[in-house]
Design a protein around this motif. Sequence first.
Motif, PDB file in Angstrom:
ATOM      1  N   UNK A  22       0.945  -1.104   0.035  1.00 28.57           N
ATOM      2  CA  UNK A  22       0.043   0.056  -0.041  1.00 28.57           C
ATOM      3  C   UNK A  22       0.914   1.198  -0.070  1.00 28.57           C
ATOM      4  N   UNK A  23       0.569   2.359  -0.739  1.00 26.74           N
ATOM      5  CA  UNK A  23       1.145   3.704  -0.748  1.00 26.74           C
ATOM      6  C   UNK A  23       0.620   4.321   0.191  1.00 26.74           C
ATOM      7  N   UNK A  24       1.272   4.726   1.472  1.00 26.82           N
ATOM      8  CA  UNK A  24       0.933   5.246   2.639  1.00 26.82           C
ATOM      9  C   UNK A  24       0.791   6.948   2.159  1.00 26.82           C
ATOM     10  N   UNK A  25       1.370   7.415   1.338  1.00 26.38           N
ATOM     11  CA  UNK A  25       1.280   8.736   1.160  1.00 26.38           C
ATOM     12  C   UNK A  25       0.017   9.059   0.253  1.00 26.38           C
ATOM     13  N   UNK A  26      -0.530   8.250  -0.383  1.00 25.18           N
ATOM     14  CA  UNK A  26      -1.691   8.046  -1.312  1.00 25.18           C
ATOM     15  C   UNK A  26      -2.756   7.728  -0.676  1.00 25.18           C
ATOM     16  N   UNK A  27      -3.106   7.752   0.632  1.00 24.08           N
ATOM     17  CA  UNK A  27      -4.158   7.464   1.505  1.00 24.08           C
ATOM     18  C   UNK A  27      -4.411   5.868   1.445  1.00 24.08           C
ATOM     19  N   UNK A  28      -3.177   5.211   1.739  1.00 21.62           N
ATOM     20  CA  UNK A  28      -2.891   3.734   1.890  1.00 21.62           C
ATOM     21  C   UNK A  28      -3.631   3.060   0.666  1.00 21.62           C
ATOM     22  N   UNK A  29      -3.615   3.539  -0.473  1.00 22.68           N
ATOM     23  CA  UNK A  29      -4.020   2.918  -1.850  1.00 22.68           C
ATOM     24  C   UNK A  29      -3.078   1.519  -1.992  1.00 22.68           C
ATOM     25  N   UNK A  30      -3.806   0.585  -2.387  1.00 23.98           N
ATOM     26  CA  UNK A  30      -3.119  -0.868  -2.811  1.00 23.98           C
ATOM     27  C   UNK A  30      -2.343  -0.539  -4.002  1.00 23.98           C
ATOM     28  N   UNK A  31      -0.936  -0.824  -3.994  1.00 29.01           N
ATOM     29  CA  UNK A  31      -0.407  -0.649  -5.344  1.00 29.01           C
ATOM     30  C   UNK A  31       0.122  -1.730  -6.118  1.00 29.01           C
ATOM     31  N   UNK A  32       0.624  -2.646  -5.352  1.00 27.68           N
ATOM     32  CA  UNK A  32       0.750  -4.144  -5.778  1.00 27.68           C
ATOM     33  C   UNK A  32       0.250  -5.065  -4.955  1.00 27.68           C
ATOM     34  N   UNK A  33       0.106  -6.441  -5.605  1.00 26.90           N
ATOM     35  CA  UNK A  33      -0.299  -7.569  -5.094  1.00 26.90           C
ATOM     36  C   UNK A  33       0.132  -8.874  -5.735  1.00 26.90           C
ATOM     37  N   UNK A  34       0.650  -9.751  -4.824  1.00 22.55           N
ATOM     38  CA  UNK A  34       0.956 -11.220  -5.285  1.00 22.55           C
ATOM     39  C   UNK A  34       0.474 -12.256  -4.374  1.00 22.55           C
ATOM     40  N   UNK A  35       0.284 -13.311  -4.971  1.00 25.75           N
ATOM     41  CA  UNK A  35      -0.296 -14.517  -4.300  1.00 25.75           C
ATOM     42  C   UNK A  35       0.738 -15.655  -4.593  1.00 25.75           C
TER      43      UNK A  35
END
Length: 75
Positions: A22-35
């Motif tokens: 999550x990008x903390x500086x952008x209101x905790x928006x998810x930016x990457x995910x992996x399974x």
Amino acid sequence: LLYQRDGKRLFSAADCGSICVYDVLRDHQPVKMVSLEFPPPEHMAIDLSPDASLLAAACALPYTVVLLDAATLHT
């Protein structure tokens, strides 16, 4: 949950084997995910290298550690 030392990114790990950044500086928006495909039960622990370039994901059974690039989440 794991915050990067500079406070810019937050990492989360779920029992289903997914890791999200999550990008903390952008209101905790998810930016990457992996399974990751750990066999059940997939209780996972995560930690960053001192320079925050690598993310380690560890699973207790079958005693597996995976190193990921912390920026891209690629192995």
